[in-house]
Design a protein around this motif. Structure first.
Motif, mmCIF file in Angstrom:
data_model
loop_
_atom_site.group_PDB
_atom_site.id
_atom_site.type_symbol
_atom_site.label_atom_id
_atom_site.label_comp_id
_atom_site.label_asym_id
_atom_site.label_seq_id
_atom_site.Cartn_x
_atom_site.Cartn_y
_atom_site.Cartn_z
ATOM 1 N N ASP A 264 -3.630 0.315 -4.706
ATOM 2 C CA ASP A 264 -3.176 -1.052 -4.951
ATOM 3 C C ASP A 264 -1.689 -1.082 -5.256
ATOM 4 O O ASP A 264 -0.950 -1.951 -4.778
ATOM 5 N N TYR B 163 1.299 -2.959 -3.042
ATOM 6 C CA TYR B 163 2.177 -3.939 -3.695
ATOM 7 C C TYR B 163 3.647 -3.553 -3.552
ATOM 8 O O TYR B 163 4.478 -4.381 -3.141
ATOM 9 N N ARG C 126 -1.017 -11.016 -6.696
ATOM 10 C CA ARG C 126 -0.984 -9.670 -7.285
ATOM 11 C C ARG C 126 -0.439 -9.700 -8.709
ATOM 12 O O ARG C 126 -0.801 -8.861 -9.534
ATOM 13 N N ARG D 164 -5.883 -9.944 -9.122
ATOM 14 C CA ARG D 164 -5.229 -8.665 -8.853
ATOM 15 C C ARG D 164 -6.057 -7.720 -7.986
ATOM 16 O O ARG D 164 -5.500 -6.920 -7.267
ATOM 17 N N ALA E 138 -6.465 -10.359 -4.016
ATOM 18 C CA ALA E 138 -5.088 -10.140 -3.584
ATOM 19 C C ALA E 138 -5.033 -9.211 -2.379
ATOM 20 O O ALA E 138 -4.240 -9.426 -1.451
#
Length: 327
Positions: free
Chosen positions: A229, A233, A285, A291, A295
């Motif tokens: 993740d 991001y 995010r 999150r 996302a």
């Protein structure tokens, strides 16, 4: 055959060689995956044997006279290292193909979809070499190579265009600025999209759970969900402003070429939609309730819109950007 024709032929050979080497790299990376379980079992057996031994005090002592043996690389590690080394060769061949194409056409090599996809794939591979260099990320190469190979195959078959001058509308100094930024941003979004897909897979099959099935076996070696993740991001944070800058520069070019900054042309519209989707991902995010999987799905939808803009808008829908389609 003229000198330009020769350079164009060399460019095609470099592209084809990059594809062939990348296929070989994929085979090695898949073999790394296949041999990992056997290496893990062998390592556990060695640990059990070592734990069962009763070492003498002299053997346990440390000091200047003791020589520590360097751990041997497993078969899986050697295969992975060879595969990733070939990816470096692929990046060099891709760059050579782009440069030779530019020399052959005496222009910046971004005048059609074949050249755009070639540049985006090169950006994805080079960016991957930068962000996936850490040991925790290296196993992800096998998943990044697959979509790059698919795009390269489509570029060399369906999208291929002979080396030739571009139409008058593209003869502008804005071409290398606007299109390069967009193609590089698209390549970066490819890495981000792959990371989000793997994140969803890891969420479905968490570490430490013994589960059977193809997808469980695929997810076995993936990094933890938080690591994936975070990679998605941080990668999007880099691609988002690049893509936005490309849209803005395209609007400036449109004003110079067509007398208006924005006309809601299909390609302009979908590009803006992609930018909005990625903005929504970054916002989601940063929002605690979104999150995790929500996302990640937004990030994947963003890359789907990029692909839709590249293939459907360019090849099916008619608009002011139709000249960028198949030649």
């Amino acid at each position: 055959m003229t000198e330009n024709d020769t350079l164009a032929q060399y460019s095609d050979w470099a592209f084809e060689s990059a594809f062939a080497v990348l296929v070989l790299a994929l085979l090695l990376l898949v073999a790394e995956y296949a041999t990992h379980r056997a290496d893990v079992v062998a390592e556990r057996e060695r640990e059990l044997v070592a734990a069962g031994r009763q070492q003498a005090p002299a053997e346990r002592a440390t000091g200047p006279g003791r020589i520590d043996q360097t751990p041997r690389r497993t078969v899986s590690q050697r295969l992975g290292n060879m595969g990733r080394a070939l990816v470096v060769v692929v990046a060099g061949l891709q760059l050579a193909s782009i440069v030779l194409r530019g020399l052959a056409t005496e222009r910046f090599p971004l005048g059609n979809m074949y050249e755009f996809v070639s540049m985006a794939c090169t950006a994805a591979v080079i960016f991957g070499l930068i962000v996936l260099r850490k040991p925790a990320y290296r196993i992800m190469w096998v998943y990044l190579v697959v979509p790059v190979l698919i795009l390269m195959f489509l570029a060399a078959t369906v999208l291929y265009a002979d080396a030739a001058p571009v139409v008058p509308a593209l003869r502008s100094f804005w071409l290398p600025i606007h299109v390069t930024i967009i193609s590089v941003g698209s390549g970066i979004f490819l890495v981000s999209g792959v990371a989000s897909v793997l994140f969803l897979l890891r969420i479905r099959f968490p570490k430490g759970e013994e589960r059977s099935g193809v997808f469980a076996a695929i997810a076995e070696r993936l990094p933890d969900a938080q690591t994936l993740d975070r990679l998605a991001y941080r990668t999007t944070i880099i691609g988002f402003p690049l893509f936005g800058a490309g849209i803005i520069l395209g609007a400036i070019w449109a004003e110079a070429a067509w007398g208006r900054f924005w006309g809601w042309d299909p390609k302009e519209t979908v590009s803006f939609i992609s930018w909005v989707v990625y903005a929504a991902y970054l916002h989601a995010r940063a929002t605690s309730g979104w999150r995790n999987t929500r996302a990640a799905w937004i990030n994947i939808v963003g890359f789907v819109t990029v692909l839709f803009n590249l293939f459907i808008i360019n090849m099916v829908v008619s608009g002011l950007h139709s000249y960028a389609g198949l030649n």
